[in-house]
Write an enzyme that holds these catalytic residues in place. Structure first.
Site, PDB file in Angstrom:
ATOM      1  N   ASP A 199       0.853  -1.184   0.000  1.00 24.47           N
ATOM      2  CA  ASP A 199       0.000   0.000   0.000  1.00 24.47           C
ATOM      3  C   ASP A 199       0.890   1.235   0.000  1.00 24.47           C
ATOM      4  OD1 ASP A 199      -2.288   1.647   0.137  1.00 24.47           O
ATOM      5  OD2 ASP A 199      -3.282   0.311   1.548  1.00 24.47           O
ATOM      6  N   GLY A 225       4.397   1.126  -1.763  1.00 23.92           N
ATOM      7  CA  GLY A 225       4.339   1.307  -3.202  1.00 23.92           C
ATOM      8  C   GLY A 225       2.992   1.851  -3.642  1.00 23.92           C
ATOM      9  N   ASP A 226       2.904   2.158  -4.925  1.00 29.22           N
ATOM     10  CA  ASP A 226       1.688   2.665  -5.554  1.00 29.22           C
ATOM     11  C   ASP A 226       1.298   1.675  -6.645  1.00 29.22           C
ATOM     12  OD1 ASP A 226      -0.060   3.967  -7.427  1.00 29.22           O
ATOM     13  OD2 ASP A 226       0.528   5.910  -6.618  1.00 29.22           O
ATOM     14  N   PHE A 227       0.121   1.072  -6.559  1.00 28.49           N
ATOM     15  CA  PHE A 227      -0.189   0.000  -7.502  1.00 28.49           C
ATOM     16  C   PHE A 227      -0.427   0.481  -8.925  1.00 28.49           C
ATOM     17  CE2 PHE A 227      -4.335  -0.017  -4.894  1.00 28.49           C
ATOM     18  CZ  PHE A 227      -5.002   0.889  -5.705  1.00 28.49           C
ATOM     19  N   HIS A 245     -13.402  -1.618  -7.366  1.00 30.33           N
ATOM     20  CA  HIS A 245     -14.591  -0.797  -7.615  1.00 30.33           C
ATOM     21  C   HIS A 245     -14.315   0.700  -7.537  1.00 30.33           C
ATOM     22  CE1 HIS A 245     -16.221  -0.423  -3.183  1.00 30.33           C
ATOM     23  NE2 HIS A 245     -14.932  -0.181  -3.257  1.00 30.33           N
TER      24      HIS A 245
END
Length: 336
Positions: A199, A225-227, A245
């Site tokens: 995350d 991290g940044d997905f 969503h």
């Protein structure tokens, strides 16, 4: 003989916000946490939670009628459900999610009609703000949001821990792990598993504190991290709970592709949230959650199991299936 239609269901649904706000206010006032200590009469409970005498009795008895409290011989007490899930002192507490509904969404849903007409979010964006910037810049709000996510996912996390064949796998990484609710539930039930949560860096301390509180820090680590901008870490099982969503279709497909690329052959992706039934007739929660995505995001929406299976197949997954978890939630399982 067929009975003539009555307005009963219409009136029940039209006034449903009365009961909803009564529950949300009770959570805000910590009624259930107070009563978890001992049963109380109306006068004692009123003083404990700081209510004016005028409507306190109606408020408490409305909670009884709604099935949220019990009353025996003039003493109020929690029901088994509210005692387990709405007492702040218990790790099973889900009131953080309800508090988020009370503090933010209850008011924003008043602008649903405008959202339906414009297709635009109806939250802080209308004032030129970004909801995630607000949450992630305020440690207290972020901690509350992370707790809320643990609460809303608790039933599904327990079901996944109990029902998925974890004996066949060694590692799990939860993508968008928030507080770490899923890895904790799975980790408690399956001592052989290791892994972690992926995350944004700012959520790291919250994840680490929560995982440490269950004595699992040696097995589950935080991975910052940044997905969208970083590659996803690899594990036998990757999970995404209440993640897809939030995003538009292109972004959904991009995340599924990233997950596929990160998995080893035979690896599995678990996607879980309020998956809408394929006929779009039964899971009202999932459909209303999709309307919440209209209120909260620029392009997010909920989807059916068939939708997600199709996107997974497009990303390359060789096998997909849908399994019910708890309440209105299900998971889509994709095997590489």
């Amino acid at each position: 003989m067929n009975q003539p239609p009555t307005p009963g269901n219409i009136m029940h649904l039209g006034t449903a916000f009365w009961g909803s706000k009564t529950l949300l206010s009770a959570v805000e006032l910590e009624v259930f946490t107070v009563l978890a200590k001992e049963p109380m009469d109306a006068l004692t409970l009123r003083k404990q939670v700081g209510l004016h005498e005028r409507s306190a009795l109606d408020f408490f008895d409305a909670l009884v009628a709604l099935g949220m409290l019990d009353r025996q011989d003039g003493l109020y007490s929690n029901t088994p459900e509210t005692d387990l899930y709405l007492d702040k002192a218990k790790p099973s507490y889900i009131g953080g999610f309800l508090s988020m509904l009370n503090d933010r969404l209850y008011g924003f849903w008043g602008s649903l009609t405008e959202g339906l007409k414009t297709g635009l979010p109806q939250n802080e964006v209308k004032d030129g703000k970004n909801v995630f910037d607000i949450l992630y810049s305020d440690p207290a709000k972020l901690a509350s949001f992370m707790q809320a996510m643990t609460g809303v996912s608790m039933g599904s996390s327990k079901a996944i821990a109990q029902n998925f064949p974890w004996k066949d796998y060694r590692t799990l990484i939860d993508i968008g792990s928030a507080q770490g609710g899923l890895v904790v539930e799975v980790g408690k039930a399956h001592p052989h598993l290791t892994g972690g949560g992926f995350d944004l860096p700012v959520t790291g301390p919250i994840f680490e504190q929560y995982v440490a509180s269950f004595g699992l820090s040696d097995r589950f680590k935080f991975i910052p991290g940044d997905f969208f901008t970083d590659e996803l870490p690899s594990a036998d099982v990757l999970s995404m709970g209440h993640i897809l969503h939030d995003w538009d279709l292109e972004q959904k497909k991009a995340l599924l592709q990233k997950a596929y690329n990160a998995l080893p052959d035979g690896g599995v992706l678990l996607v879980f949230e309020g998956i809408i039934d394929d006929e779009r007739r039964k899971n009202a929660f999932g459909l209303l959650l999709s309307l919440t995505m209209l209120i909260e995001t620029t392009g997010g929406f909920d989807y059916t199991g068939a939708d997600c299976c199709g996107w997974m197949k497009e990303a390359g997954f060789r096998e997909t299936r849908v399994e019910h978890l708890a309440g209105p939630e299900s998971m889509v399982i994709g095997t590489k």
